[in-house]
Design an enzyme around this catalytic site. Structure first.
Site, PDB file in Angstrom:
ATOM      1  N   THR A   1     -18.778  17.095  -4.601  1.00 41.43           N
ATOM      2  CA  THR A   1     -17.898  16.981  -3.440  1.00 41.43           C
ATOM      3  C   THR A   1     -16.606  17.731  -3.758  1.00 41.43           C
ATOM      4  O   THR A   1     -16.337  18.078  -4.897  1.00 41.43           O
ATOM      5  CB  THR A   1     -17.557  15.514  -3.118  1.00 41.43           C
ATOM      6  OG1 THR A   1     -16.747  14.976  -4.178  1.00 41.43           O
ATOM      7  CG2 THR A   1     -18.814  14.671  -2.975  1.00 41.43           C
TER       8      THR A   1
ATOM      9  N   ALA B   1     -16.274  14.276  -8.364  1.00 37.96           N
ATOM     10  CA  ALA B   1     -15.164  13.928  -7.482  1.00 37.96           C
ATOM     11  C   ALA B   1     -13.923  14.669  -7.975  1.00 37.96           C
ATOM     12  O   ALA B   1     -13.567  14.575  -9.151  1.00 37.96           O
ATOM     13  CB  ALA B   1     -14.927  12.419  -7.490  1.00 37.96           C
TER      14      ALA B   1
ATOM     15  N   ILE C   1     -15.413  14.070 -13.269  1.00 39.32           N
ATOM     16  CA  ILE C   1     -14.121  14.502 -12.749  1.00 39.32           C
ATOM     17  C   ILE C   1     -14.103  16.016 -12.577  1.00 39.32           C
ATOM     18  O   ILE C   1     -14.310  16.765 -13.529  1.00 39.32           O
ATOM     19  CB  ILE C   1     -12.969  14.070 -13.680  1.00 39.32           C
ATOM     20  CG1 ILE C   1     -13.052  12.558 -13.963  1.00 39.32           C
ATOM     21  CG2 ILE C   1     -11.628  14.454 -13.065  1.00 39.32           C
ATOM     22  CD1 ILE C   1     -13.035  11.678 -12.738  1.00 39.32           C
ATOM     23  N   LYS C   2     -13.842  16.435 -11.357  1.00 38.16           N
ATOM     24  CA  LYS C   2     -13.811  17.863 -11.036  1.00 38.16           C
ATOM     25  C   LYS C   2     -12.371  18.366 -11.168  1.00 38.16           C
ATOM     26  O   LYS C   2     -11.456  17.839 -10.528  1.00 38.16           O
ATOM     27  CB  LYS C   2     -14.331  18.064  -9.610  1.00 38.16           C
ATOM     28  CG  LYS C   2     -14.956  19.413  -9.343  1.00 38.16           C
ATOM     29  CD  LYS C   2     -15.622  19.377  -7.971  1.00 38.16           C
ATOM     30  CE  LYS C   2     -16.250  20.720  -7.633  1.00 38.16           C
ATOM     31  NZ  LYS C   2     -16.776  20.707  -6.251  1.00 38.16           N
ATOM     32  N   LEU C   3     -12.199  19.386 -12.014  1.00 39.14           N
ATOM     33  CA  LEU C   3     -10.875  19.910 -12.328  1.00 39.14           C
ATOM     34  C   LEU C   3     -10.814  21.405 -12.033  1.00 39.14           C
ATOM     35  O   LEU C   3     -11.806  22.115 -12.217  1.00 39.14           O
ATOM     36  CB  LEU C   3     -10.556  19.689 -13.809  1.00 39.14           C
ATOM     37  CG  LEU C   3     -10.552  18.240 -14.302  1.00 39.14           C
ATOM     38  CD1 LEU C   3     -10.641  18.206 -15.814  1.00 39.14           C
ATOM     39  CD2 LEU C   3      -9.291  17.532 -13.822  1.00 39.14           C
TER      40      LEU C   3
END
Length: 214
Positions: free
Chosen positions: A27, A56, A82-84
């Site tokens: 997402t 996310a 965790i999307k960074l």
């Protein structure tokens, strides 16, 4: 090869999951905004549908803010990744989260060197965007091959998520190159199953069946 679905539309996720095509979900803020729902609410519902990694994305652009957001997101479910962003601050956050045992997906990658830096920082996944490179007349799939070669050369653990997929050819090329994962819009997933000769064959079988004495 693993298939992730690139959407925050819960209906699409359910339908794709019923087809047995979903190993995970990616997402981003744009996809969440389209849903018109609260971020945490959407993510929680997705974790109840798909038993796999759910990416996310944080909104903060500096290290401390990213870590604060990531800490809260990681509490939602063990499958949260965790999307960074691929920035110096994003790399610092990737390293910090790696040390804490929190999985990360470094996104908005457009060069093999960016992917290499993300992998060295401890990223679980790297997400090169092939479609956006194609949009500016570069060869998006070429960097997938280069990243695959670099990771294989050095035995890097980070998995390659081919993102910004626009058509079935992107998926085919990714599979031939040996990318670990494609994150695919639902509309493209459905295209993968279609061919006019399949439809014509079904039509012919049904027509022939009608001629069989009952």
């Amino acid at each position: 090869m693993k298939f992730f679905i690139d959407t925050a539309d819960v209906k699409e996720i359910r339908e794709a999951n019923e087809l047995g095509l979903v190993d995970g979900v990616t997402t981003n803020p744009s996809l969440i905004a389209k849903s018109g729902r609260r971020f945490e609410e959407v993510i929680k519902e997705i974790t109840g549908i798909v038993d796999g990694p759910i990416s996310a994305e944080v909104i903060s652009l500096e290290h401390d803010g990213m870590i604060a957001e990531a800490t809260e997101l990681a509490k939602i479910h063990p499958n949260i990744v965790i999307k960074l962003p691929m920035t110096p601050e994003g790399l610092k956050a990737t390293k910090t989260l790696y040390k804490r045992g929190i999985k990360t997906n470094v996104t908005l990658i457009f060069t093999p060197m960016q992917a290499l830096l993300a992998a060295k920082a401890g990223a679980t996944y790297v997400s090169p965007f092939v479609g956006r490179l194609d949009d500016i007349s570069q060869n998006g799939m070429a960097i997938i091959q280069e990243i695959r070669t670099i990771f294989d050369n050095y035995g890097m653990d980070a998995e390659i998520i081919v993102a910004s997929i626009r058509n079935p050819i992107h998926v085919l090329d990714s599979a031939l190159i040996g990318a670990d994962i494609c994150t695919i819009p639902y509309s493209v997933m459905l295209q993968l199953a279609k061919h006019p000769l399949t439809d014509a064959g079904i039509k012919k079988f049904l027509e022939d069946w009608e001629k069989v004495p009952k």
